[in-house]
Design a protein around this motif. Structure first.
Motif, PDB file in Angstrom:
ATOM      1  N   ALA A 149       0.848  -1.194   0.000  1.00  9.67           N
ATOM      2  CA  ALA A 149       0.000   0.000   0.000  1.00  9.67           C
ATOM      3  C   ALA A 149       0.884   1.244   0.000  1.00  9.67           C
ATOM      4  N   LEU A 150       0.286   2.388  -0.292  1.00  6.82           N
ATOM      5  CA  LEU A 150       1.034   3.640  -0.269  1.00  6.82           C
ATOM      6  C   LEU A 150       1.139   4.156   1.159  1.00  6.82           C
ATOM      7  N   VAL A 151       2.303   4.659   1.527  1.00  9.93           N
ATOM      8  CA  VAL A 151       2.482   5.256   2.853  1.00  9.93           C
ATOM      9  C   VAL A 151       1.662   6.540   2.922  1.00  9.93           C
ATOM     10  N   SER A 152       0.946   6.738   4.012  1.00  5.32           N
ATOM     11  CA  SER A 152       0.103   7.923   4.175  1.00  5.32           C
ATOM     12  C   SER A 152       0.911   9.203   4.010  1.00  5.32           C
ATOM     13  N   ARG A 153       0.319  10.172   3.314  1.00  4.87           N
ATOM     14  CA  ARG A 153       0.970  11.464   3.125  1.00  4.87           C
ATOM     15  C   ARG A 153       1.185  12.198   4.456  1.00  4.87           C
ATOM     16  N   ARG A 154       0.504  11.779   5.486  1.00  9.22           N
ATOM     17  CA  ARG A 154       0.678  12.419   6.790  1.00  9.22           C
ATOM     18  C   ARG A 154       2.007  12.030   7.438  1.00  9.22           C
ATOM     19  N   LEU A 155       2.659  11.003   6.894  1.00 11.92           N
ATOM     20  CA  LEU A 155       3.914  10.521   7.470  1.00 11.92           C
ATOM     21  C   LEU A 155       5.111  11.075   6.698  1.00 11.92           C
ATOM     22  N   PRO A 156       6.216  11.346   7.390  1.00 15.05           N
ATOM     23  CA  PRO A 156       7.410  11.867   6.706  1.00 15.05           C
ATOM     24  C   PRO A 156       7.968  10.860   5.713  1.00 15.05           C
ATOM     25  N   GLY A 157       8.457  11.361   4.588  1.00 13.87           N
ATOM     26  CA  GLY A 157       9.042  10.485   3.576  1.00 13.87           C
ATOM     27  C   GLY A 157       8.048   9.792   2.680  1.00 13.87           C
ATOM     28  N   ALA A 158       6.766  10.171   2.774  1.00 15.94           N
ATOM     29  CA  ALA A 158       5.740   9.521   1.957  1.00 15.94           C
ATOM     30  C   ALA A 158       5.868   9.875   0.484  1.00 15.94           C
ATOM     31  N   VAL A 159       6.361  11.088   0.204  1.00 17.49           N
ATOM     32  CA  VAL A 159       6.541  11.546  -1.173  1.00 17.49           C
ATOM     33  C   VAL A 159       8.034  11.729  -1.432  1.00 17.49           C
TER      34      VAL A 159
END
Length: 257
Positions: free
Chosen positions: A181-191
């Motif tokens: 799954a994609l790491v939540s954008r709320r977490l650091p390093g997601a993008v």
């Protein structure tokens, strides 16, 4: 499920995400790079003028137009998960596809596929009820339209039940969990923003069919389309780097739709 050779890949980006006087990203430049454009339909971003201009520019370049449908959430850019009655969600998705297709046809094109946006994209990957509402809207409009989604998403099963094709998608500039799954954008390093890193990931996705998760584990994925986001800083440089790296690796860039 529709999956082509790993040596043939589609490159898609989210476009038309301005609203009124607010502009987001360089759509014209990105349309010279990608093979498919996920065009905002007005619910998370986009307005009639922006949609018209984006569709016209895509048609001029032979880029496929996809309906990027969303929760009705302009203020939150469609990134806030919402509880929506299935019938209402189905109707709202249908409304978005129909509106975009009408403008696309007036510009000499048409909607070729559907891709959910943001929170809706992530929700339908695991929520069967909302996935079925999404697929029902696509079936109502045109059963010939494929839906872009993650490998392993429940959308695949919901779509198969309605005779709708699905296309696996991977994200070159997003971090993955060990579960795929994609790491939540709320977490650091997601993008991810480094062109060299993102390009290498894209080639590995296309050629080897895998990606390294944030914990260092290897995640197998089979993707026919790779997304590079158009709303991140340096998006054009990133997308151009990804396209060049894929071409250099012998991967043919070709729309899936």
């Amino acid at each position: 499920m529709m999956d082509g050779s790993h040596q043939e890949i589609d490159l898609n980006a989210d476009l038309g995400e301005g609203f009124g006087v607010w502009r987001l990203g360089d759509d014209e430049a990105l349309l010279d790079i990608v093979t498919s454009a996920n065009v905002a339909c007005g619910f998370h971003a986009g307005d009639p003028v922006t949609i018209r201009r984006t569709c016209a520019a895509a048609v001029d370049r032979g880029v496929r137009i996809g309906a990027q449908v969303s929760y009705r959430d302009l203020a939150g850019f469609g990134r806030r998960e919402m509880e929506v009655d299935p019938e209402e969600l189905c109707a709202e998705v249908l409304y978005q596809i129909a509106a975009l297709d009408g403008i696309a046809r007036a510009m000499g094109g048409e909607v070729s596929y559907v891709k959910p946006h943001g929170a809706l994209y992530n929700r339908v990957c695991r929520d069967r009820e909302q996935a079925e509402a999404l697929v029902a809207a696509v079936a109502d409009f045109s059963p010939a339209l494929p839906v872009l989604t993650l490998p392993g998403s429940v959308v695949h099963e919901a779509a198969a039940a309605q005779g709708i094709a699905t296309v696996n998608e991977a994200f070159a500039d997003r971090a993955y969990t060990p579960e795929g799954a994609l790491v939540s954008r709320r977490l650091p390093g997601a993008v991810l923003h480094d062109p060299a890193e993102v390009s290498a990931r894209a080639v590995r996705m296309a050629v080897e069919g895998e990606v390294t998760a944030r914990d260092g584990s290897r995640v197998a994925l089979s993707a026919r389309s790779i997304c590079v986001h158009g709303d991140t800083p340096g998006a054009v440089t990133l997308a151009r780097s990804v396209r060049q790296a894929l071409t250099d690796a012998g991967v043919r860039l070709r729309p899936f739709a």
